[in-house]
Design an enzyme around this catalytic site. Structure first.
Site, short mmCIF file in Angstrom:
data_model
loop_
_atom_site.label_atom_id
_atom_site.label_comp_id
_atom_site.label_asym_id
_atom_site.label_seq_id
_atom_site.Cartn_x
_atom_site.Cartn_y
_atom_site.Cartn_z
N GLY A 10 1.25 -24.19 5.51
CA GLY A 10 0.95 -25.22 4.52
C GLY A 10 2.00 -25.20 3.42
CD GLN A 11 1.98 -29.47 -0.56
OE1 GLN A 11 2.97 -29.94 -1.12
NE2 GLN A 11 0.76 -29.69 -0.98
CB ALA A 60 -8.10 -25.16 1.81
CE1 TYR A 61 -11.41 -31.94 6.58
CE2 TYR A 61 -11.35 -32.47 4.24
CZ TYR A 61 -11.47 -32.87 5.55
OH TYR A 61 -11.67 -34.19 5.84
CB THR A 62 -5.89 -29.80 1.49
OG1 THR A 62 -5.09 -30.13 2.64
CG2 THR A 62 -5.86 -28.32 1.26
CB THR A 101 -8.86 -27.07 -6.57
OG1 THR A 101 -8.63 -28.36 -7.08
CG2 THR A 101 -10.30 -27.02 -6.08
CG ASP A 102 -7.19 -29.81 -10.51
OD1 ASP A 102 -6.98 -29.39 -9.35
OD2 ASP A 102 -6.88 -30.96 -10.86
CE1 TYR A 125 -9.58 -29.17 -1.23
CE2 TYR A 125 -9.50 -29.91 -3.51
CZ TYR A 125 -9.02 -29.12 -2.50
OH TYR A 125 -7.99 -28.23 -2.75
CE LYS A 129 -9.99 -24.52 -2.37
NZ LYS A 129 -9.25 -23.71 -1.37
N1 LIG Z 1 -2.61 -29.65 -2.59
C1 LIG Z 1 -3.09 -29.62 -3.82
O1 LIG Z 1 -2.79 -30.50 -4.65
C2 LIG Z 1 -3.96 -28.47 -4.27
C3 LIG Z 1 -4.47 -28.46 -5.58
C4 LIG Z 1 -5.26 -27.39 -5.99
C5 LIG Z 1 -5.56 -26.36 -5.10
N2 LIG Z 1 -5.07 -26.40 -3.83
C6 LIG Z 1 -5.41 -25.31 -2.92
O2 LIG Z 1 -4.21 -24.62 -2.64
C7 LIG Z 1 -4.24 -24.09 -1.32
C8 LIG Z 1 -2.98 -24.50 -0.58
O3 LIG Z 1 -2.92 -25.92 -0.54
P1 LIG Z 1 -1.75 -26.68 0.23
O4 LIG Z 1 -1.53 -27.97 -0.48
O5 LIG Z 1 -0.61 -25.73 0.45
O6 LIG Z 1 -2.47 -26.98 1.61
P2 LIG Z 1 -1.88 -27.69 2.92
O7 LIG Z 1 -0.42 -27.94 2.80
O8 LIG Z 1 -2.78 -28.84 3.21
O9 LIG Z 1 -2.08 -26.56 4.03
C9 LIG Z 1 -3.36 -26.19 4.43
C10 LIG Z 1 -3.22 -25.08 5.45
O10 LIG Z 1 -4.54 -24.77 5.92
C11 LIG Z 1 -4.50 -24.66 7.32
N3 LIG Z 1 -5.75 -25.03 7.92
C12 LIG Z 1 -6.50 -26.15 7.71
N4 LIG Z 1 -7.55 -26.15 8.54
C13 LIG Z 1 -7.48 -25.02 9.29
C14 LIG Z 1 -8.27 -24.46 10.31
N5 LIG Z 1 -9.37 -25.06 10.77
N6 LIG Z 1 -7.91 -23.26 10.84
C15 LIG Z 1 -6.80 -22.63 10.40
N7 LIG Z 1 -5.99 -23.11 9.45
C16 LIG Z 1 -6.33 -24.30 8.89
C17 LIG Z 1 -3.42 -25.65 7.76
O11 LIG Z 1 -3.00 -25.27 9.04
P3 LIG Z 1 -1.98 -26.16 9.90
O12 LIG Z 1 -0.64 -25.83 9.34
O13 LIG Z 1 -2.18 -25.70 11.29
O14 LIG Z 1 -2.39 -27.59 9.68
C18 LIG Z 1 -2.37 -25.45 6.67
O15 LIG Z 1 -1.52 -24.37 7.00
C19 LIG Z 1 -5.54 -24.59 -0.70
O16 LIG Z 1 -6.50 -23.59 -0.78
C20 LIG Z 1 -5.94 -25.76 -1.58
O17 LIG Z 1 -7.33 -25.96 -1.59
C21 LIG Z 1 -4.27 -27.42 -3.39
#
Ligand SMILES: NC(=O)c1ccc[n+]([C@@H]2O[C@H](COP(=O)([O-])OP(=O)(O)OC[C@H]3O[C@@H](n4cnc5c(N)ncnc54)[C@H](OP(=O)(O)O)[C@@H]3O)[C@@H](O)[C@H]2O)c1
Length: 283
Positions: A10-11, A60-62, A101-102, A125, A129
């Site tokens: 993920g990111q 996470a499911y994002t 998350t916020d 979501y 979380k």
């Molecule tokens: N994005 C935001 O703006 C934001 C804001 C606040 C907090 N966060 C939190 O920060 C964290 C990282 O976010 P991110 O933006 O980096 O997320 P992301 O890019 O959407 O990546 C999510 C990751 O979770 C994996 N994943 C999802 N479903 C899965 C499953 N069933 N089994 C195994 N792996 C699974 C995905 O795997 P694949 O690579 O195989 O798809 C991916 O590697 C998360 O916990 C998110 O809730 C994000």
């Protein structure tokens, strides 16, 4: 020392793994094929066999809007899987970092949210979380819950990429101007996460880049830095139709980071400039 990182593709995961390698850690990165978060037995089996010394749970499911329709899936991944991971961490007596998350807040506060404010999520979501946080806190003593916001990192489907893609096909765009928060660059957040892991100062932390903006202001800066000429029209959240409600105020206080001796992240504008630079180098 072996660190197990979920969501390593993920990111955030991608930059976190780079930072851990840089600091000399061995990293275990299960893909969704090795450890699907929908399969509780698989999670237990994988972690039990991994022999890791700490877990950083980034996966996470994002999909914030889709979550309103896929409630069950969202809860299984963000709450149930997190609980199983926390129980495994307890069994091995190892620390766990959970990224939150916020969106656990309703955004109605006039000031910045501190770690002591009571969550009240207004979308699925955010609720999932928050329930994930509760599973971590209720099962573990050695936990870090790190709340971040508006995340962007290379290879991600983030707001910056959305804006840049739209600018290729349109010469004007509407962007929401009444939600305020902090964009957060995964490279900067990853450094802090490893600092936090090395501190043994367990607890809840807010962690974002410094400074605040609205999505409109964020978009303006993206186009300015990228030298893109596009008309941006500020609109209200009510005018922007989407499935999930978003908090109007997402400002997170970082006073606890300072008090605990951690280095703050740079301002979001500096982070954005670095991201655009990194992106251009990658193309
Ligand atoms: N994005 C935001 O703006 C934001 C804001 C606040 C907090 N966060 C939190 O920060 C964290 C990282 O976010 P991110 O933006 O980096 O997320 P992301 O890019 O959407 O990546 C999510 C990751 O979770 C994996 N994943 C999802 N479903 C899965 C499953 N069933 N089994 C195994 N792996 C699974 C995905 O795997 P694949 O690579 O195989 O798809 C991916 O590697 C998360 O916990 C998110 O809730 C994000």
């Amino acid at each position: 020392m072996e660190i197990l990182v979920t969501g390593a593709n993920g990111q955030l995961g991608i930059d976190l793994v780079k930072e851990l390698y840089k600091r000399g850690y061995n990293v275990i990165c299960p893909s969704r094929y090795d450890m699907n978060l929908e399969d509780k037995d698989k999670i237990k089996e994988y972690i039990m066999n991994s022999n890791c010394d700490a877990i950083i749970h980034c996966a996470a499911y994002t999909s914030v809007d889709k979550a309103e329709q896929e409630k069950g899936l969202c809860l299984r991944i963000n709450k149930d899987a997190t609980e199983v991971i926390a129980i495994c961490a307890k069994k091995f007596d190892i620390p766990m970092i959970y990224i939150s998350t916020d969106y656990i807040f309703d955004g109605s506060k006039d000031e910045e949210y501190t770690e002591k404010d009571i969550p009240n999520p207004i979308n699925m979501y955010g609720m999932s979380k928050y329930l994930g946080e509760k599973s971590v806190i209720s099962n573990l003593d050695k936990y870090y819950v790190v709340r971040t916001s508006w995340v962007f990192g290379i290879n991600g489907n983030n707001f910056i990429e959305t804006m840049l893609n739209i600018s290729k096909i349109r010469n004007k765009i509407n962007v929401v101007d009444d939600q305020i928060g902090s964009p957060t660059y995964t490279v900067d957040l990853s450094r802090l996460l490893v600092d936090i892991l090395e501190s043994n100062k367990y607890g809840i932390y807010n962690a974002t880049n410094e400074g605040y903006c609205t999505w409109y202001e964020f978009a303006k800066e993206i186009f300015e830095i990228s030298n893109i000429d596009i008309k941006i029209n500020p609109i209200s959240s009510n005018e922007y139709k989407c499935m999930a409600k978003r908090p109007l105020n997402s400002r997170l206080s970082k006073n606890k980071l300072v008090e605990s001796g951690f280095q703050l992240l740079p301002n979001w504008k500096e982070a954005l400039t670095n991201y655009i630079q990194q992106r251009e180098n990658n193309i």
